[in-house]
Scaffold this motif. Structure first.
Motif, PDB file in Angstrom:
ATOM      1  N   THR A  29      24.471  20.329  32.528  1.00  0.00           N
ATOM      2  CA  THR A  29      23.224  19.780  33.237  1.00  0.00           C
ATOM      3  C   THR A  29      22.080  20.501  32.642  1.00  0.00           C
ATOM      4  N   GLU A  30      21.846  21.386  32.099  1.00  0.00           N
ATOM      5  CA  GLU A  30      21.086  22.116  31.265  1.00  0.00           C
ATOM      6  C   GLU A  30      20.513  21.228  29.978  1.00  0.00           C
ATOM      7  N   LYS A  31      21.634  20.869  29.569  1.00  0.00           N
ATOM      8  CA  LYS A  31      21.518  19.964  28.228  1.00  0.00           C
ATOM      9  C   LYS A  31      20.941  18.700  28.698  1.00  0.00           C
ATOM     10  N   ILE A  32      21.256  18.023  29.764  1.00  0.00           N
ATOM     11  CA  ILE A  32      20.638  16.760  30.262  1.00  0.00           C
ATOM     12  C   ILE A  32      18.964  17.202  30.771  1.00  0.00           C
ATOM     13  N   ALA A  33      18.845  18.318  31.265  1.00  0.00           N
ATOM     14  CA  ALA A  33      17.364  18.736  31.512  1.00  0.00           C
ATOM     15  C   ALA A  33      16.527  18.547  30.174  1.00  0.00           C
ATOM     16  N   ALA A  34      17.078  19.152  29.194  1.00  0.00           N
ATOM     17  CA  ALA A  34      16.192  19.216  27.871  1.00  0.00           C
ATOM     18  C   ALA A  34      15.931  17.882  27.321  1.00  0.00           C
ATOM     19  N   LEU A  35      16.666  16.748  27.648  1.00  0.00           N
ATOM     20  CA  LEU A  35      16.444  15.316  27.399  1.00  0.00           C
ATOM     21  C   LEU A  35      15.256  14.772  28.161  1.00  0.00           C
ATOM     22  N   ILE A  36      14.984  15.208  29.339  1.00  0.00           N
ATOM     23  CA  ILE A  36      14.111  14.483  30.174  1.00  0.00           C
ATOM     24  C   ILE A  36      12.734  15.007  29.770  1.00  0.00           C
ATOM     25  N   LYS A  37      11.667  14.031  29.632  1.00  0.00           N
ATOM     26  CA  LYS A  37      10.325  14.364  29.377  1.00  0.00           C
ATOM     27  C   LYS A  37       9.590  13.273  30.250  1.00  0.00           C
ATOM     28  N   PRO A  38       8.452  13.761  30.193  1.00  0.00           N
ATOM     29  CA  PRO A  38       7.359  12.776  30.745  1.00  0.00           C
ATOM     30  C   PRO A  38       7.114  11.352  30.247  1.00  0.00           C
ATOM     31  N   GLY A  39       7.137  10.245  30.747  1.00  0.00           N
ATOM     32  CA  GLY A  39       7.339   8.968  29.995  1.00  0.00           C
ATOM     33  C   GLY A  39       8.477   8.366  30.166  1.00  0.00           C
ATOM     34  N   MET A  40       9.431   8.942  30.434  1.00  0.00           N
ATOM     35  CA  MET A  40      10.688   8.347  30.462  1.00  0.00           C
ATOM     36  C   MET A  40      11.009   7.618  32.023  1.00  0.00           C
ATOM     37  N   ARG A  41      11.790   6.469  31.885  1.00  0.00           N
ATOM     38  CA  ARG A  41      12.094   5.898  33.339  1.00  0.00           C
ATOM     39  C   ARG A  41      13.343   6.630  33.765  1.00  0.00           C
ATOM     40  N   GLU A  42      13.604   6.558  35.061  1.00  0.00           N
ATOM     41  CA  GLU A  42      14.799   7.166  35.734  1.00  0.00           C
ATOM     42  C   GLU A  42      16.128   6.871  35.028  1.00  0.00           C
ATOM     43  N   SER A  43      16.143   5.215  34.774  1.00  0.00           N
ATOM     44  CA  SER A  43      17.215   4.651  34.404  1.00  0.00           C
ATOM     45  C   SER A  43      17.566   5.089  32.738  1.00  0.00           C
ATOM     46  N   THR A  76      18.828  10.438  49.432  1.00  0.00           N
ATOM     47  CA  THR A  76      20.036  11.033  49.459  1.00  0.00           C
ATOM     48  C   THR A  76      20.924  10.326  48.121  1.00  0.00           C
ATOM     49  N   PHE A  77      22.023  10.982  47.991  1.00  0.00           N
ATOM     50  CA  PHE A  77      23.051  10.654  47.065  1.00  0.00           C
ATOM     51  C   PHE A  77      23.524   9.038  47.141  1.00  0.00           C
ATOM     52  N   SER A  78      23.840   8.664  48.528  1.00  0.00           N
ATOM     53  CA  SER A  78      24.189   7.282  48.616  1.00  0.00           C
ATOM     54  C   SER A  78      22.945   6.441  48.761  1.00  0.00           C
ATOM     55  N   GLU A  79      21.776   6.568  48.871  1.00  0.00           N
ATOM     56  CA  GLU A  79      20.836   5.680  48.781  1.00  0.00           C
ATOM     57  C   GLU A  79      20.208   5.325  47.305  1.00  0.00           C
ATOM     58  N   ARG A  80      19.925   4.255  47.289  1.00  0.00           N
ATOM     59  CA  ARG A  80      19.342   3.650  45.831  1.00  0.00           C
ATOM     60  C   ARG A  80      17.940   4.066  45.783  1.00  0.00           C
ATOM     61  N   SER A  81      17.819   4.215  44.556  1.00  0.00           N
ATOM     62  CA  SER A  81      16.395   4.728  44.052  1.00  0.00           C
ATOM     63  C   SER A  81      15.412   3.382  44.384  1.00  0.00           C
ATOM     64  N   ASP A  82      14.259   3.916  44.662  1.00  0.00           N
ATOM     65  CA  ASP A  82      13.347   2.727  44.926  1.00  0.00           C
ATOM     66  C   ASP A  82      12.545   2.604  43.544  1.00  0.00           C
ATOM     67  N   ASP A  83      12.861   1.512  43.080  1.00  0.00           N
ATOM     68  CA  ASP A  83      12.294   1.216  41.805  1.00  0.00           C
ATOM     69  C   ASP A  83      12.716   1.694  40.393  1.00  0.00           C
ATOM     70  N   ASP A  84      12.147   1.811  39.380  1.00  0.00           N
ATOM     71  CA  ASP A  84      12.520   2.635  38.390  1.00  0.00           C
ATOM     72  C   ASP A  84      11.478   3.488  37.917  1.00  0.00           C
ATOM     73  N   PRO A  85      10.978   4.472  38.567  1.00  0.00           N
ATOM     74  CA  PRO A  85       9.720   5.233  38.261  1.00  0.00           C
ATOM     75  C   PRO A  85       9.849   5.733  36.901  1.00  0.00           C
ATOM     76  N   VAL A  86       8.637   6.117  36.236  1.00  0.00           N
ATOM     77  CA  VAL A  86       8.494   6.747  35.123  1.00  0.00           C
ATOM     78  C   VAL A  86       7.891   8.137  35.572  1.00  0.00           C
ATOM     79  N   LEU A  87       8.652   9.206  34.710  1.00  0.00           N
ATOM     80  CA  LEU A  87       8.268  10.481  35.031  1.00  0.00           C
ATOM     81  C   LEU A  87       6.886  10.896  34.653  1.00  0.00           C
ATOM     82  N   GLY A  88       6.014  11.281  35.564  1.00  0.00           N
ATOM     83  CA  GLY A  88       4.749  11.755  35.194  1.00  0.00           C
ATOM     84  C   GLY A  88       4.419  13.230  34.347  1.00  0.00           C
TER      85      GLY A  88
END
Length: 219
Positions: A29-43, A76-88
């Protein structure tokens, strides 16, 4: 159902293997967090996370990789995301993964922020803080799962947050835990044993559209 049935494990179950799987899942999970940057979409974050997990020697993914950005941190876990937001640049997100290592299930999640929004940072910090408060209460008082989440709700309110009681915690063990049909931790009328249950905490800001998530093995 008796507690022994809810906490049943397989013949190859090992408490040490559970701890190892959880440690490896936290590292992933820490390695995944290191990949996540502003400008990236959730998908995009989810796709990159799955590719990374495939390189870390896991047996398999046992529940879908969940990454939520911004307002989707309220879902929640069972709910779908709303759209595919970009991380600000001044945003909040959480990661939740469930991975099998050595035939045992790891499951963890945490919240991080980008930028310097003080309420977002406090929300992320307090999700972990609340987990630690609730876990300490279980350790010292030996309360039931139901009482544990009643306590979590009160403590969340004391910190200024709203606890999402649709997130109730669950069993883990040697894969697959689902065959034991243990139910949710928040519905458990008995005192849960250590090393077999995931305590999930999801909180929401009382007025702004974001929240935070934290989960770990109850030990």
């Amino acid at each position: 159902m008796e507690l022994a049935q809810r906490e049943a494990v397989g013949a190859k179950f090992s408490a040490a293997a559970m701890q190892r799987a959880q440690a490896l899942t936290w590292d992933a999970t820490e390695k995944i967090a290191a990949l996540i940057k502003p400008g990236m979409r959730e998908s995009e974050a989810i796709t990159a996370s799955k590719a990374l997990l495939g390189q870390l020697g896991m047996d398999r993914i046992w529940h879908p990789v969940l990454i939520r950005f911004g307002k989707n941190t309220l879902r929640t876990f069972s709910e779908r995301s709303d759209d595919d937001p970009v991380l600000g640049d001044d945003d909040i997100y959480f990661i939740d993964i469930g991975v099998v290592f050595g035939a045992h299930e790891g499951d963890c999640g945490f919240t991080r922020t980008t930028g310097s929004d003080p309420e977002m940072q406090r929300c992320a910090d307090d999700a972990k803080r609340l987990f630690e408060i609730v876990q300490a209460h279980w350790r010292t008082e030996g309360v039931s799962g139901q009482a544990l989440y009643d306590y979590a709700k009160a403590q969340a309110e004391a910190l200024g947050w709203v606890l999402n009681l649709d997130i109730k915690g669950h069993r883990v063990s040697d894969f697959p835990h689902a065959i034991y049909k243990a139910g949710r931790l928040a519905d458990l009328t008995d005192t849960p044993s250590g090393g077999l249950w995931i305590l999930e905490i999801q909180i929401a800001h009382p007025t702004r559209p974001f929240g935070a998530f934290y989960e770990d093995l109850l030990v």
